[in-house]
Design a protein around this motif. Structure first.
Motif, PDB file in Angstrom:
ATOM      1  N   GLY A   1       0.816  -1.210   0.000  1.00  0.00           N
ATOM      2  CA  GLY A   1       0.000   0.000   0.000  1.00  0.00           C
ATOM      3  C   GLY A   1       0.848   1.257   0.000  1.00  0.00           C
ATOM      4  N   VAL A   2       0.492   2.204  -0.866  1.00  0.00           N
ATOM      5  CA  VAL A   2       1.180   3.496  -0.907  1.00  0.00           C
ATOM      6  C   VAL A   2       0.153   4.620  -0.946  1.00  0.00           C
ATOM      7  N   GLN A   3       0.580   5.770  -0.466  1.00  0.00           N
ATOM      8  CA  GLN A   3      -0.207   6.993  -0.547  1.00  0.00           C
ATOM      9  C   GLN A   3       0.515   7.908  -1.523  1.00  0.00           C
ATOM     10  N   VAL A   4      -0.221   8.470  -2.477  1.00  0.00           N
ATOM     11  CA  VAL A   4       0.374   9.317  -3.498  1.00  0.00           C
ATOM     12  C   VAL A   4      -0.321  10.677  -3.477  1.00  0.00           C
ATOM     13  N   LYS A   5       0.464  11.740  -3.369  1.00  0.00           N
ATOM     14  CA  LYS A   5      -0.073  13.089  -3.483  1.00  0.00           C
ATOM     15  C   LYS A   5       0.304  13.617  -4.859  1.00  0.00           C
ATOM     16  N   LEU A   6      -0.670  14.195  -5.529  1.00  0.00           N
ATOM     17  CA  LEU A   6      -0.493  14.669  -6.896  1.00  0.00           C
ATOM     18  C   LEU A   6      -0.617  16.182  -6.956  1.00  0.00           C
ATOM     19  N   THR A   7      -0.059  16.784  -8.002  1.00  0.00           N
ATOM     20  CA  THR A   7      -0.220  18.217  -8.190  1.00  0.00           C
ATOM     21  C   THR A   7      -1.701  18.517  -8.364  1.00  0.00           C
TER      22      THR A   7
END
Length: 98
Positions: free
Chosen positions: A18-24
């Motif tokens: 599991g990963v958390q990704v923050k995007l522009t």
């Protein structure tokens, strides 16, 4: 192999985790990392987007949206972090009455 560029980020240890990704643009998604490339394009399975407040885009609304299998374009990725071992804590810089 002398001319091959290596990425500064080694995502191999996060594959099938599991990963958390923050995007522009303020979007935030979590999911299971299934693949990636040197341009930081990510393939996430069972992805969930966390929606933001309409009047305050810095706050999460608590609503989520199921996305399923998605591709995050590398130019939009700002942050990749594991979901295991991360907990949200209270902001220590806010006054108690705020």
């Amino acid at each position: 192999m002398a001319g091959r560029k290596e990425t500064a980020l080694d995502l191999a240890k996060f594959v099938d985790k599991g990963v958390q990704v923050k995007l522009t643009g303020g979007r935030q998604v979590t999911g299971t990392l299934k693949g990636y490339d040197q341009l930081l394009n990510l393939v996430l399975d069972e992805a969930i987007e966390f929606e933001r407040e309409q009047d305050d885009p810095l706050k999460l609304s608590g609503k989520t949206r199921q996305l399923g299998l998605i591709v995050c374009r590398g130019t939009a990725v700002m942050l990749v972090s594991p979901t295991d071992g991360t907990d949200e804590i209270a902001n220590p810089f806010l006054a108690d009455g705020a």
